[in-house]
Design a protein around this motif. Structure first.
Motif, PDB file in Angstrom:
ATOM      1  N   PHE A 165       0.851  -1.189   0.000  1.00 21.02           N
ATOM      2  CA  PHE A 165       0.000   0.000   0.000  1.00 21.02           C
ATOM      3  C   PHE A 165       0.887   1.238   0.000  1.00 21.02           C
ATOM      4  N   ASN A 225      -0.452   4.312   3.481  1.00 20.66           N
ATOM      5  CA  ASN A 225      -0.708   3.703   4.782  1.00 20.66           C
ATOM      6  C   ASN A 225      -0.463   4.782   5.818  1.00 20.66           C
ATOM      7  N   ARG A 246      -5.966   5.794   7.502  1.00 19.18           N
ATOM      8  CA  ARG A 246      -6.360   5.204   6.234  1.00 19.18           C
ATOM      9  C   ARG A 246      -5.344   4.165   5.787  1.00 19.18           C
ATOM     10  N   GLY A 260      -4.574   2.305   1.972  1.00 17.91           N
ATOM     11  CA  GLY A 260      -4.954   2.215   0.566  1.00 17.91           C
ATOM     12  C   GLY A 260      -3.890   2.828  -0.310  1.00 17.91           C
ATOM     13  N   PHE A 285     -15.136   2.725   3.380  1.00 18.34           N
ATOM     14  CA  PHE A 285     -14.364   2.439   2.167  1.00 18.34           C
ATOM     15  C   PHE A 285     -14.827   3.393   1.080  1.00 18.34           C
ATOM     16  N   MET A 303     -13.342   5.400  -3.008  1.00 20.82           N
ATOM     17  CA  MET A 303     -12.367   5.544  -4.084  1.00 20.82           C
ATOM     18  C   MET A 303     -12.394   6.980  -4.588  1.00 20.82           C
ATOM     19  N   ASN A 351      -6.576  10.916  -1.660  1.00 12.08           N
ATOM     20  CA  ASN A 351      -7.233   9.946  -0.790  1.00 12.08           C
ATOM     21  C   ASN A 351      -8.639  10.442  -0.493  1.00 12.08           C
ATOM     22  N   SER A 357      -7.581   5.503  -7.086  1.00 10.85           N
ATOM     23  CA  SER A 357      -7.101   5.371  -5.714  1.00 10.85           C
ATOM     24  C   SER A 357      -8.226   4.836  -4.847  1.00 10.85           C
ATOM     25  N   PHE A 358      -7.867   4.067  -3.815  1.00 10.00           N
ATOM     26  CA  PHE A 358      -8.862   3.517  -2.898  1.00 10.00           C
ATOM     27  C   PHE A 358      -8.376   3.676  -1.465  1.00 10.00           C
ATOM     28  N   SER A 359      -9.297   3.542  -0.526  1.00 11.03           N
ATOM     29  CA  SER A 359      -8.901   3.633   0.872  1.00 11.03           C
ATOM     30  C   SER A 359      -9.942   3.010   1.793  1.00 11.03           C
ATOM     31  N   TYR A 378     -10.747   3.646   5.622  1.00 11.58           N
ATOM     32  CA  TYR A 378     -10.357   4.800   6.418  1.00 11.58           C
ATOM     33  C   TYR A 378     -11.341   5.087   7.547  1.00 11.58           C
TER      34      TYR A 378
END
Length: 231
Positions: free
Chosen positions: A20, A23, A63, A65, A97, A99, A105, A214-216, A218
């Motif tokens: 990731f 992070n 977060r 991702g 969650f 994107m 982010n 991008s994903f996360s 969080y």
């Protein structure tokens, strides 16, 4: 094409998960991101190794991702992960969650076209479109077992005009432009529209064919919760 995939089996138990590029957490009391398994503390209810994410402070966001396509955006994405509620969650806690565009982010509401909330009581909420402007909250779109392993699958189409047909193991269907389908434990929970100009308009999801990079997982400031994720 697989953009990002990990099962954490090559990571040491007790370590931060690898792979990731976003992070973000401060390793202080009450905040944690680390690999666990069936013999660790806490014990993972998922198969093999997984990742435990904990935020029990309200001073900052947390977060896990990052970018999944080398800094570029794509229009069609299939997201799949197993999860379980973290241990000893208090009433009202949750984990989220989302994107967004590559290089960003989605912890801020101005940068995300939706927000999936996994609540401690086993309920699932969605904040999404359909109109430009602030995200609209839809409560109780489905449930999960807080004491067991569960699965989420999401299929996205961020193209601004064309629909997208799909046929995958969990199901088949057609996703309208700027929309997505959500499956909870193998069952279709619904079709949702992406918010095209969320919050203060920091990100515009309405002017490009490809909007997702991008994903996360969080927890934003002033929210608490824990989650275990895998695959």
């Amino acid at each position: 094409e697989v953009f990002f995939e990990t099962d954490f089996e090559s990571d040491a138990v007790g370590s931060e998960p690898s792979g990731f590029d976003d992070n973000s957490f401060t390793p202080v009391d009450g905040t944690d991101i680390r690999v666990i398994d069936g013999a660790s503390d806490p014990v993972s209810p998922l198969t093999g190794r997984s990742v435990y994410i904990l935020d029990s402070t309200i001073s900052d966001n947390l977060r896990l991702g990052g970018d999944f396509n080398g800094g570029g955006n794509v229009s069609a994405v299939h997201v799949s992960f197993d999860f379980a509620r973290g241990p000893a969650q208090a009433e009202g806690e949750r984990f989220a969650f989302s994107m967004t565009h590559a290089g960003l982010n989605p912890t801020s509401s101005s940068r995300r076209p939706f927000e999936l909330r996994l609540n401690e009581d086993g309920s699932i909420d969605m904040r999404s479109g359909p109109d430009a402007g602030s995200l609209t909250e839809t409560n109780d779109i489905g449930t999960f077992d807080p004491a067991a392993s569960n699965s989420i699958e999401m299929l996205f189409n961020s193209d601004d005009s064309a629909s997208l047909d799909y046929d995958v193991a969990v199901g088949s269907g057609t996703i309208p432009a700027n929309s997505f389908h959500l499956y909870i434990n193998g069952s279709l929970a619904g079709e949702f529209a992406m918010a095209l100009d969320p919050s203060d308009g920091a990100v515009d999801f309405a002017t490009g064919v490809s909007d997702l990079g991008s994903f996360s997982f969080y927890q934003d400031t002033n929210s608490l919760g824990s989650l275990i994720i895998d695959d």
